[in-house]
Design a protein around this motif. Sequence first.
Motif, PDB file in Angstrom:
ATOM      1  N   LEU A  38      71.207 -19.729 -63.797  1.00  0.00           N
ATOM      2  CA  LEU A  38      71.377 -19.322 -62.395  1.00  0.00           C
ATOM      3  C   LEU A  38      72.837 -19.353 -61.970  1.00  0.00           C
ATOM      4  O   LEU A  38      73.148 -19.253 -60.806  1.00  0.00           O
ATOM      5  CB  LEU A  38      70.582 -20.266 -61.476  1.00  0.00           C
ATOM      6  CG  LEU A  38      69.131 -19.886 -61.223  1.00  0.00           C
ATOM      7  CD1 LEU A  38      68.480 -20.859 -60.285  1.00  0.00           C
ATOM      8  CD2 LEU A  38      69.020 -18.475 -60.645  1.00  0.00           C
ATOM      9  N   ASN A  49      71.677 -14.675 -69.584  1.00  0.00           N
ATOM     10  CA  ASN A  49      70.478 -14.882 -68.745  1.00  0.00           C
ATOM     11  C   ASN A  49      69.225 -14.639 -69.557  1.00  0.00           C
ATOM     12  O   ASN A  49      68.876 -13.508 -69.835  1.00  0.00           O
ATOM     13  CB  ASN A  49      70.485 -13.913 -67.560  1.00  0.00           C
ATOM     14  CG  ASN A  49      71.313 -14.455 -66.430  1.00  0.00           C
ATOM     15  OD1 ASN A  49      71.780 -15.584 -66.509  1.00  0.00           O
ATOM     16  ND2 ASN A  49      71.495 -13.670 -65.398  1.00  0.00           N
ATOM     17  N   CYS A  76      70.662 -15.562 -55.264  1.00  0.00           N
ATOM     18  CA  CYS A  76      69.357 -16.061 -55.737  1.00  0.00           C
ATOM     19  C   CYS A  76      69.383 -17.585 -55.844  1.00  0.00           C
ATOM     20  O   CYS A  76      68.431 -18.264 -55.455  1.00  0.00           O
ATOM     21  CB  CYS A  76      69.013 -15.473 -57.103  1.00  0.00           C
ATOM     22  SG  CYS A  76      68.517 -13.750 -57.021  1.00  0.00           S
ATOM     23  N   ALA A  77      70.489 -18.106 -56.383  1.00  0.00           N
ATOM     24  CA  ALA A  77      70.603 -19.561 -56.549  1.00  0.00           C
ATOM     25  C   ALA A  77      70.591 -20.263 -55.193  1.00  0.00           C
ATOM     26  O   ALA A  77      69.942 -21.301 -55.021  1.00  0.00           O
ATOM     27  CB  ALA A  77      71.883 -19.902 -57.307  1.00  0.00           C
ATOM     28  N   ARG A 172      64.548 -17.711 -61.233  1.00  0.00           N
ATOM     29  CA  ARG A 172      64.706 -17.288 -62.640  1.00  0.00           C
ATOM     30  C   ARG A 172      63.776 -16.107 -62.939  1.00  0.00           C
ATOM     31  O   ARG A 172      64.133 -15.204 -63.684  1.00  0.00           O
ATOM     32  CB  ARG A 172      64.415 -18.477 -63.572  1.00  0.00           C
ATOM     33  CG  ARG A 172      65.546 -19.497 -63.542  1.00  0.00           C
ATOM     34  CD  ARG A 172      65.219 -20.796 -64.277  1.00  0.00           C
ATOM     35  NE  ARG A 172      66.430 -21.571 -64.479  1.00  0.00           N
ATOM     36  CZ  ARG A 172      66.992 -22.334 -63.548  1.00  0.00           C
ATOM     37  NH1 ARG A 172      66.446 -22.420 -62.352  1.00  0.00           N
ATOM     38  NH2 ARG A 172      68.102 -23.006 -63.812  1.00  0.00           N
TER      39      ARG A 172
END
Length: 768
Positions: A38, A49, A76-77, A172
Amino acid sequence: MGVTLLPDLGTEILIPVCAVVGIAFSLIQWLLVSKVKLTPSSEHASANNGAGKNGFADHLIEEEEGINDHSVVLKCADIQTAISEGATSFLFTEYQYVGVFMAAFAVLIFLFLGSVEGFSTKNQPCTYDETKSCKPALATALFSTISFVLGAVTSVVSGFLGMKIATYANARTTLEARKGVGKAFITAFRSGAVMGFLLAANGLLVLFIAINLFKLYYGDDWGGLFESITGYGLGGSSMALFGRVGGGIYTKAADVGADLVGKIERDIPEDDPRNPAVIADNVGDNVGDIAGMGSDLFGSYAESSCAALVVASISSFGINHEFTPMLYPLIISSVGIIVCLITTLFATDIFEIKAVKEIEPALKKQLIISTILMTVGVAVVSWVALPSSFTIFNFGTQKVVYNWQLFLCVAVGLWAGLIIGFVTEYYTSNAYSPVQDVADSCRTGAATNVIFGLALGYKSVIIPIFAIALSIFVSFSFAAMYGIAMSALGMLSTIATGLAIDAYGPISDNAGGIAEMAGMSHRIRERTDALDAAGNTTAAIGKGFAIGSAALVSLALFGAFVSRAGISAVDVLTPKVFIGLIVGAMLPYWFSAMTMKSVGSAALKMVEEVRRQFNTIPGLMEGTAKPDYATCVKISTDASIKEMIPPGALVMLTPLIAGIFFGVETLSGVLAGSLVSGVQVAISASNTGGAWDNAKKYIEAGASEHARTLGPKGSDPHKAAVIGDTIGDPLKDTSGPSLNILIKLMAVESLVFAPFFATHGGLLFKFL
């Protein structure tokens, strides 16, 4: 009666080894998920990834999707951190309240059970054989209290770990969706498997260790030993009740608030970052569907094991101290872990998913493969772990049973579970006509949608009830109440796979939300939507399993309670029993009313807050200002903590009040009534809600000609579908799933307190 092929030492080794294998497998799955990074670590960070089997192909796809965009990964993280923190803080708050209850209830168990023999420390004549001497009631009180705390702690830990894994995997899964739907599916499914295997293995290991430690004190008094173990099931289910109700109120308050203002009033998409309730909604998926479901199925597993062990301890297994046949229920669960491990490899390593249409069949294959393999496993276990014939306690008499009959009891439960799963899928998946009919009814507005949805829910009860009835008849005919307990355990023997499929749904749902909030492309959102739609159906299948097994577990516990309380027969024609029966049948409605109202009033506050933010924060609709997510999270947290207490108290206090004031006959009526009506209400509520949700998704996806005539998003039929979905939310995620805990919990609580009720109960009738 006969010797077993599997020696006692083999049992002592087999059970803990299978549990440890399950824990190790879940850790391996977790390591595989954690390979998806991430953090963009270098120029080609995203090349790492989730480096797959073929790194080159991955890299080409990444370039094609324009993946080397560090800002998306960071977004996203950030979103994942916000969801994880929200879920953790809610569960900690919930567990503080529940911890107080747990301590108080543990004291109550000790005082009530200790008082049966006036807190005497002398050995007493045994309940079922007066010629023998058994340990004092005070010992049963102490050990029941210890096993209650053990069950409660295991349940809480199972739910918490599940939530942690789900919030670890959601972003994820989103990032993997950039490489294709197959990669995203494997990440979500592996994360679900981590939870499933951890829970199944932990539940088994703690129970096995507890039995062996208690045995050091109890020695040959197996009746007392396994009676005190029933506290384990009570602890598991009482935590599950608060987890399910609290989590359900949390998630649905946020969901209903977000949908009503966001989709219907403001015409913005689901999970739009401008919607202030969007983080609370995603947090809710984890605390309700993951933590709640985990605790719920753990409770069912613990109770069916306890019910079987209690009956076995007063049958030939317990009387003759045959250790391997005595632990037959635990050996079935051990083999179940190995079977589920093999089944999981089919989804993650053997068959690879390449297209959207392969997702749902892959999940269905999991159920079929695990059921077929488990049938073989049960046959082998019944052959090696049971003598060829033995006797089972049957309301005062000993019934001769053969090992093949017990195999059929487990198998009938296993296959009934599969039938319930598939019927649930037929009624809740938008691939079939029932949901498509509900979607079609949206043409004429929300009212017809609601009518069609309710009818579908009522109709979906028919086949599951016949399946449950058949398994009850077959298993009782062969092996009395022990057969029913084993039938319930058969349904739950593939719990690791069932939970993996179930947890997959909320993880995919979160992944879709994160994709929308991080501003990812339309193609990625389509992939996460496809994962989510399949997840919705599998969640409904999971609820079907939970309700079906709850019915069998509750009946087995009921049988054990009737035996322990010394009731020779439950006669419906006696007024004492009938008043209990009619009151018991009312309880699921009272309970549902409380939970539905709680969701409604919490959603009301949420709607007002979301409207206030849209009206007062300048630039929010334009996307130039950020909403205040924290206030919405707080509204959901406060509402659910406050509102989970009255329904919880209703369930926990009813058996105590009925037993103390009206006696064991009335209590047996209450248990029978709540079981009969609770199962029907639970199945119809879960399936109605699931059907409305998927009817809305059917219109949104626009995958068929029929669906396109109803869409697109924002059309009148779509708005009618959103209203149906919003009504169904508390039905399928709060009231429905909590009802199966109501019927199990009242039965296991009555069993734990049976010695007290039998000695001191029925105060009102004593004075009349």
